[in-house]
Every structure is written in structure tokens, then in C-alpha cells.
Scaffold this active site. Structure first.
Site, PDB file in Angstrom:
ATOM      1  N   LYS A  62       0.827  -1.221   0.000  1.00 12.27           N
ATOM      2  CA  LYS A  62       0.000   0.000   0.000  1.00 12.27           C
ATOM      3  C   LYS A  62       0.858   1.268   0.000  1.00 12.27           C
ATOM      4  CE  LYS A  62      -3.915  -2.225   2.355  1.00 12.27           C
ATOM      5  NZ  LYS A  62      -3.316  -3.527   2.740  1.00 12.27           N
ATOM      6  N   PHE A  63       1.640   1.459  -1.060  1.00 11.73           N
ATOM      7  CA  PHE A  63       2.523   2.625  -1.121  1.00 11.73           C
ATOM      8  C   PHE A  63       1.726   3.934  -1.123  1.00 11.73           C
ATOM      9  CE2 PHE A  63       5.309  -0.474  -3.589  1.00 11.73           C
ATOM     10  CZ  PHE A  63       6.137  -0.723  -2.521  1.00 11.73           C
ATOM     11  N   HIS A  64       2.239   4.925  -0.395  1.00 11.35           N
ATOM     12  CA  HIS A  64       1.627   6.257  -0.325  1.00 11.35           C
ATOM     13  C   HIS A  64       2.750   7.214   0.035  1.00 11.35           C
ATOM     14  CE1 HIS A  64      -1.890   8.900   1.388  1.00 11.35           C
ATOM     15  NE2 HIS A  64      -1.046   9.577   0.626  1.00 11.35           N
ATOM     16  N   ASP A  65       3.262   7.942  -0.953  1.00 12.32           N
ATOM     17  CA  ASP A  65       4.421   8.805  -0.718  1.00 12.32           C
ATOM     18  C   ASP A  65       4.451   9.832  -1.841  1.00 12.32           C
ATOM     19  OD1 ASP A  65       7.023   9.737   0.103  1.00 12.32           O
ATOM     20  OD2 ASP A  65       7.441   7.755   0.917  1.00 12.32           O
ATOM     21  N   THR A 117     -10.882  -0.813   5.447  1.00 12.01           N
ATOM     22  CA  THR A 117     -12.093  -1.266   6.149  1.00 12.01           C
ATOM     23  C   THR A 117     -12.031  -0.897   7.634  1.00 12.01           C
ATOM     24  OG1 THR A 117     -11.026  -3.413   6.114  1.00 12.01           O
ATOM     25  CG2 THR A 117     -12.885  -3.123   4.645  1.00 12.01           C
ATOM     26  N   ARG A 179     -15.729 -15.473   3.452  1.00  7.64           N
ATOM     27  CA  ARG A 179     -15.988 -16.526   4.431  1.00  7.64           C
ATOM     28  C   ARG A 179     -17.138 -17.410   3.958  1.00  7.64           C
ATOM     29  NH1 ARG A 179     -11.952 -14.557   5.974  1.00  7.64           N
ATOM     30  NH2 ARG A 179     -11.295 -14.002   8.073  1.00  7.64           N
ATOM     31  N   GLY A 208      -7.612 -15.768   3.757  1.00 10.14           N
ATOM     32  CA  GLY A 208      -6.515 -16.097   4.657  1.00 10.14           C
ATOM     33  C   GLY A 208      -6.861 -17.119   5.711  1.00 10.14           C
TER      34      GLY A 208
HETATM   35  O1  C5P Z   1      -7.643 -13.951   7.157  1.00 11.13           O
HETATM   36  P1  C5P Z   1      -8.466 -13.114   6.208  1.00 11.13           P
HETATM   37  O2  C5P Z   1      -9.169 -13.916   5.134  1.00 11.13           O
HETATM   38  O3  C5P Z   1      -9.387 -12.183   6.924  1.00 11.13           O
HETATM   39  O4  C5P Z   1      -7.361 -12.244   5.463  1.00 11.13           O
HETATM   40  C1  C5P Z   1      -7.683 -11.198   4.624  1.00 11.13           C
HETATM   41  C2  C5P Z   1      -6.438 -10.562   4.082  1.00 11.13           C
HETATM   42  O5  C5P Z   1      -6.800  -9.437   3.291  1.00 11.13           O
HETATM   43  C3  C5P Z   1      -5.460 -10.051   5.131  1.00 11.13           C
HETATM   44  O6  C5P Z   1      -4.136 -10.203   4.607  1.00 11.13           O
HETATM   45  C4  C5P Z   1      -5.817  -8.592   5.276  1.00 11.13           C
HETATM   46  O7  C5P Z   1      -4.728  -7.802   5.658  1.00 11.13           O
HETATM   47  C5  C5P Z   1      -6.242  -8.254   3.837  1.00 11.13           C
HETATM   48  N1  C5P Z   1      -7.174  -7.134   3.714  1.00 11.13           N
HETATM   49  C6  C5P Z   1      -8.399  -7.081   4.369  1.00 11.13           C
HETATM   50  N2  C5P Z   1      -9.219  -6.013   4.222  1.00 11.13           N
HETATM   51  C7  C5P Z   1      -8.873  -4.998   3.427  1.00 11.13           C
HETATM   52  C8  C5P Z   1      -7.657  -5.038   2.741  1.00 11.13           C
HETATM   53  C9  C5P Z   1      -6.821  -6.127   2.919  1.00 11.13           C
HETATM   54  O8  C5P Z   1      -8.745  -8.022   5.074  1.00 11.13           O
HETATM   55  N3  C5P Z   1      -9.708  -3.980   3.269  1.00 11.13           N
END
Ligand code: C5P
Length: 229
Positions: A62-65, A117, A179, A208
Site C-alpha cells: 500500500k505505497f503512499h508517498d 475497512t 468466508r 486467509g
Molecule cells: O484472514 P483473512 O481472510 O481475513 O485475510 C484477509 C487478508 O486481506 C489479510 O491479509 C488482510 O490484511 C487483507 N485485507 C483485508 N481487508 C482490506 C484489505 C486487505 O482483510 N480492506
């Protein structure tokens, strides 16, 4: 290479555990996301190790510069052969254009992040001075991003259908927050199943903990893929 929607975030503490998970998953997963924690621990070594196994890599820094720095960071990611790279769309048009310049002529694709989020309406209004609703802000940032040159965006499955409807096709949508009905939501608030997210117009799903904590991660991936057929 055929399109594979499933991306596994390597949200694991060290290189050893990350490599063990990738080896355990074998052919079941072709895309991996690497975030700042693991990248700072052992990023270049892990990238080389994954590339040797023909894995696709999503670098989520997530670069921001300032534009010059972001351009060169994105170019460095492209030289490493990373497939997807993230920037913050709130960095503005010159920064987004510079990021695009950094990956231009390479196979790397640029993804924009709009509103995290974890940022609620109050934070947006009181700390960031954003008067419009989170939804309107996301739409405005995505419009800016697509105009200034990102190849796609990362958003919640709750935003996917609205963004697809408004901005059409031809750009990538990547959804975390996936999920099954039987999975614990963990800290994800508005989740969707893999099928729902794809039906709403997502191209990739970042999944994840449902896989990482499953007793049999290979079987879990197979069941997610079965839901997509
Ligand atoms: O374990 P889980 O399925 O919740 O992982 C979701 C992945 O997506 C994590 O690596 C989290 O940092 C990333 N992510 C997120 N929500 C976002 C952006 C990225 O959950 N808005």
C-alpha cells in the site's frame, strides 16, 4: 496461464512458517499475497523462493508517498517480477500516475486501495476531513484511480457490485473478507462467500484464516474451489 481467483495471504510470522504452508499447499494454490511484516522479515528471499516454484505474487505494501518515491518503489516491485502491487488512491492523481509509470511496459499490475475497512465514517470526517459518505468517497477514489491508471482495486465484497455497475468491466476487483457460512468471521465485518463475491464481479479473492487455520488447508481450498464451479 489460466485465471485463478484464489489468493492466499501469507499472514504468518516468519519465512520458515510461510514456506512450510506453501509446500503443504503444493499445486492447490498458485497466488500468494505478501504484506509488510513478512516482507520486512524476509521479503526478497521469500519472493525468490516463490518465483522458483512458479507462484504468482501480490505485494501488498500500500505505497503512499511523493510521486517520485512511489514511481521507483513500483518499478522496483516490477523488477522483482511481482504480479500485483498496491498503492493508496488517497495519494492523489500525480502519485497514481507516477505509480503507473513505474510499472509501465512490465507484467506487473497496479491495484488501488480506497478506504481501509478499519476506517469508519467518524474517522473519515473528523480526522481526515472527508465530508462525503464512505461509499461516495470510495466511488470518487475509484473513479480517480481508474482515470489516473490503476489496473484494478481492492475493495470489500459489499462494494463490488456497485463498483462494477458504475465503472463497468476491463479492470480488476480484488476482494478480501471472504468466508463460508461455516467459517468464523474473525475480525471481518461484512463478509461474502467466494461464490457471492465472484457473482458480484470480483476477479480475485484474498482468503486467509479460513485456509491458514484449517486442519487440512488443501481440503479447504478444494472446498472453496468446488463452491466456485
Ligand atoms: O484472514 P483473512 O481472510 O481475513 O485475510 C484477509 C487478508 O486481506 C489479510 O491479509 C488482510 O490484511 C487483507 N485485507 C483485508 N481487508 C482490506 C484489505 C486487505 O482483510 N480492506
Amino acid at each position: 496461464m489460466t485465471h485463478d481467483p484464489v489468493i492466499l495471504p501469507l499472514d504468518l510470522p516468519d519465512l520458515d512458517q510461510a514456506c512450510r504452508m506453501v509446500e503443504r499447499l503444493g499445486e492447490a494454490v498458485s497466488w500468494y499475497k505478501i504484506g509488510p511484516v513478512l516482507y520486512l522479515e524476509s521479503g526478497r528471499e521469500l519472493v525468490a523462493w516463490l518465483k522458483k516454484r512458479d507462484k504468482r505474487i501480490f505485494l501488498d505494501m500500500k505505497f503512499h508517498d511523493i510521486p517520485n518515491t512511489v514511481e521507483h518503489a513500483c518499478a522496483a516491485a516490477a523488477r522483482l517480477g511481482l504480479d500485483l502491487v498496491t498503492i493508496h488512491l488517497s495519494g492523489g492523481r500525480p502519485m497514481i500516475r507516477a505509480a503507473r509509470k513505474g510499472v509501465e511496459g512490465t507484467a506487473s499490475r497496479l491495484l488501488g486501495v480506497s478506504v481501509l475497512t478499519s476506517t469508519d465514517e467518524k474517522t473519515l470526517r473528523e480526522d481526515m476531513g472527508v465530508g462525503r459518505s464512505p461509499e461516495a468517497h470510495v466511488h470518487a477514489l475509484v473513479a480517480l484511480g481508474l482515470e489516473a491508471g490503476v489496473h484494478g482495486i481492492v475493495c470489500s465484497p459489499a462494494e463490488t457490485a456497485g463498483l462494477r455497475e458504475r465503472f463497468g468491466k476491463g479492470w480488476l476487483i480484488v476482494n478480501p473478507g471472504i468466508r463460508d457460512a461455516s467459517d468464523p468471521p474473525d475480525d471481518q465485518k461484512r463478509t461474502a462467500t467466494a461464490r457471492e463475491a465472484m457473482d458480484r464481479g470480483a476477479d480475485h479473492l484474498v482468503i486467509g484464516r479460513p485456509i491458514l487455520t484449517a486442519p487440512d488447508p488443501v481440503a479447504k481450498v478444494a472446498s472453496i474451489r468446488a463452491g466456485l464451479r
